[in-house]
Design an enzyme around this catalytic site. Structure first.
Site, short mmCIF file in Angstrom:
data_model
loop_
_atom_site.label_atom_id
_atom_site.label_comp_id
_atom_site.label_asym_id
_atom_site.label_seq_id
_atom_site.Cartn_x
_atom_site.Cartn_y
_atom_site.Cartn_z
N GLU A 131 -5.63 -5.09 10.32
CA GLU A 131 -4.59 -4.08 10.55
C GLU A 131 -4.90 -3.31 11.85
O GLU A 131 -5.70 -2.37 11.83
CB GLU A 131 -4.56 -3.08 9.40
CG GLU A 131 -4.25 -3.69 8.06
CD GLU A 131 -3.63 -2.66 7.12
OE1 GLU A 131 -2.52 -2.91 6.65
OE2 GLU A 131 -4.24 -1.60 6.90
N HIS B 239 -9.54 1.16 4.52
CA HIS B 239 -8.30 1.36 5.28
C HIS B 239 -8.59 2.28 6.47
O HIS B 239 -9.36 3.24 6.34
CB HIS B 239 -7.22 1.96 4.38
CG HIS B 239 -5.87 1.90 5.01
ND1 HIS B 239 -5.47 2.78 5.99
CD2 HIS B 239 -4.83 1.03 4.84
CE1 HIS B 239 -4.24 2.46 6.38
NE2 HIS B 239 -3.84 1.41 5.69
N GLU C 54 -7.01 4.61 7.73
CA GLU C 54 -6.72 6.03 7.50
C GLU C 54 -7.91 6.71 6.82
O GLU C 54 -8.17 7.88 7.04
CB GLU C 54 -5.43 6.18 6.67
CG GLU C 54 -4.21 5.87 7.53
CD GLU C 54 -2.97 5.46 6.77
OE1 GLU C 54 -2.92 5.63 5.55
OE2 GLU C 54 -2.04 4.94 7.43
N ASN D 73 0.87 -1.18 0.00
CA ASN D 73 0.00 0.00 0.00
C ASN D 73 0.91 1.22 0.00
O ASN D 73 1.51 1.55 1.02
CB ASN D 73 -0.88 -0.03 1.26
CG ASN D 73 -1.70 1.25 1.41
OD1 ASN D 73 -1.81 2.04 0.48
ND2 ASN D 73 -2.28 1.44 2.59
N SER E 231 3.20 -2.56 10.32
CA SER E 231 4.64 -2.65 10.61
C SER E 231 5.26 -3.99 10.24
O SER E 231 6.15 -4.48 10.93
CB SER E 231 4.90 -2.31 12.09
OG SER E 231 4.55 -0.97 12.35
N GLY F 121 2.46 1.81 10.81
CA GLY F 121 3.51 2.83 10.73
C GLY F 121 4.18 3.16 12.05
O GLY F 121 4.88 4.17 12.16
N LYS G 23 0.07 4.24 -0.26
CA LYS G 23 -0.57 5.43 0.33
C LYS G 23 -0.33 6.66 -0.58
O LYS G 23 -0.34 6.51 -1.79
CB LYS G 23 -0.05 5.67 1.75
CG LYS G 23 -0.15 4.40 2.60
CD LYS G 23 0.08 4.67 4.05
CE LYS G 23 0.13 3.34 4.80
NZ LYS G 23 0.07 3.51 6.22
C1 PEP Z 1 -0.89 0.06 6.01
O1 PEP Z 1 -1.09 1.26 6.14
O2 PEP Z 1 -1.67 -0.63 5.33
C2 PEP Z 1 0.28 -0.51 6.66
C3 PEP Z 1 0.24 -1.78 6.94
O3 PEP Z 1 1.31 0.34 6.95
P1 PEP Z 1 2.75 -0.04 7.59
O4 PEP Z 1 3.20 -1.33 6.98
O5 PEP Z 1 3.62 1.11 7.24
O6 PEP Z 1 2.53 -0.18 9.07
#
Ligand code: PEP
Length: 250
Positions: free
Chosen positions: A164, A93, A95, A10, A209, A170, A12
């Site tokens: 997630e 997602h 976000e 992803n 992460s 992140g 973003k």
């Molecule tokens: C995400 O935003 O889908 C995600 C998993 O981010 P990260 O791997 O940076 O934690």
């Protein structure tokens, strides 16, 4: 049931024309891992160029509107994603759920619109740290998925669910393998309840992460059928070892 692992990136709000080379490198390197499905979900404006830069490699969107067309300024429909060369899209997602106030009902409608057009879907769910600390993570996320699940998960298109935890995205923080196993087991049960035998074939990805250093341990957890990767998907040097870890456990 053992499912072929899916490792999806992803990107973003990252990615310019100058990053198409990185997409090409990832697409080329992925050819060595036929036992893993690999995809990149890039900004909508980059989809067409990414698809041309890496023909045959799955490129996805990061969101889709639930309606076919009309007065929805700034939005992108499922047909538009397909037209640009996408084969999949992320929906729900955290976000977007947070910043765009998307509800479970919106996410369900978006998933249905995308699947109905033949796009595969990665539907995200996950709890906040507050919910985890209260001890309600599993019930909350199961309920979130129950309300977000499309009625029908498509014929040619495929549905995957990404667990997630919001607090893991992140941040470098990752749930224990026990916590991941508990959540993925509960999500699998719900998918079977909702779709009967077809629920066994829905891949459940872990996201939050994921890095080269923790990927293999996560992929070994029961019912972890892949990963949704944010930050570590931007560079082939970080992303490909995660794909390799998925291949190693396949
Ligand atoms: C995400 O935003 O889908 C995600 C998993 O981010 P990260 O791997 O940076 O934690």
């Amino acid at each position: 049931m053992t499912l072929k692992k899916l490792v999806a990136g992803n990107w973003k709000m990252n990615g310019l024309s100058s990053d198409l080379t990185e997409i090409r490198v990832i697409a080329e390197a992925s050819r060595s891992y036929g036992q893993v499905d690999v995809a990149l979900c890039v900004p909508a404006i980059l989809i067409e160029r990414a698809s041309r830069a890496a023909p045959g490699f799955p490129i996805g969107g990061q969101d889709v509107h639930q309606f076919e067309k009309g007065a929805h300024t700034g939005c992108v429909s499922a047909q538009m994603l397909l037209d640009a060369g996408a084969t999949l899209t992320i929906v729900g997602h955290s976000e977007r759920r947070e910043a765009q106030h998307e509800t479970d009902e919106d996410v369900k409608a978006k998933a249905q619109a995308a699947l109905g057009c033949g796009l595969s879907v990665i539907l995200c769910v996950g709890e906040s740290m507050k919910v985890r600390e209260r001890g309600n993570a599993v019930t909350t996320v199961v309920e979130q998925l129950r309300r977000s699940l499309p009625v029908d998960h498509g014929e040619q298109a495929e549905l995957a669910v990404a667990y997630e935890p919001i607090w893991a995205i992140g941040t470098g923080k990752v749930p224990t393998t026990r916590e991941i196993a508990e959540m993925h087991d509960a999500l699998r049960k719900l998918l079977i309840e909702a779709y009967e035998y077809a629920g066994e074939r829905v891949r459940i990805l872990y996201g939050g992460s994921v890095k080269p250093s923790n990927a293999e341990e996560i992929f070994r957890v029961a019912n972890v059928d892949g990963a949704l990767v944010g930050g570590a998907s931007l560079k082939a040097a970080d992303f490909m070892p995660i794909v390799a870890a998925a291949a190693a456990v396949s």
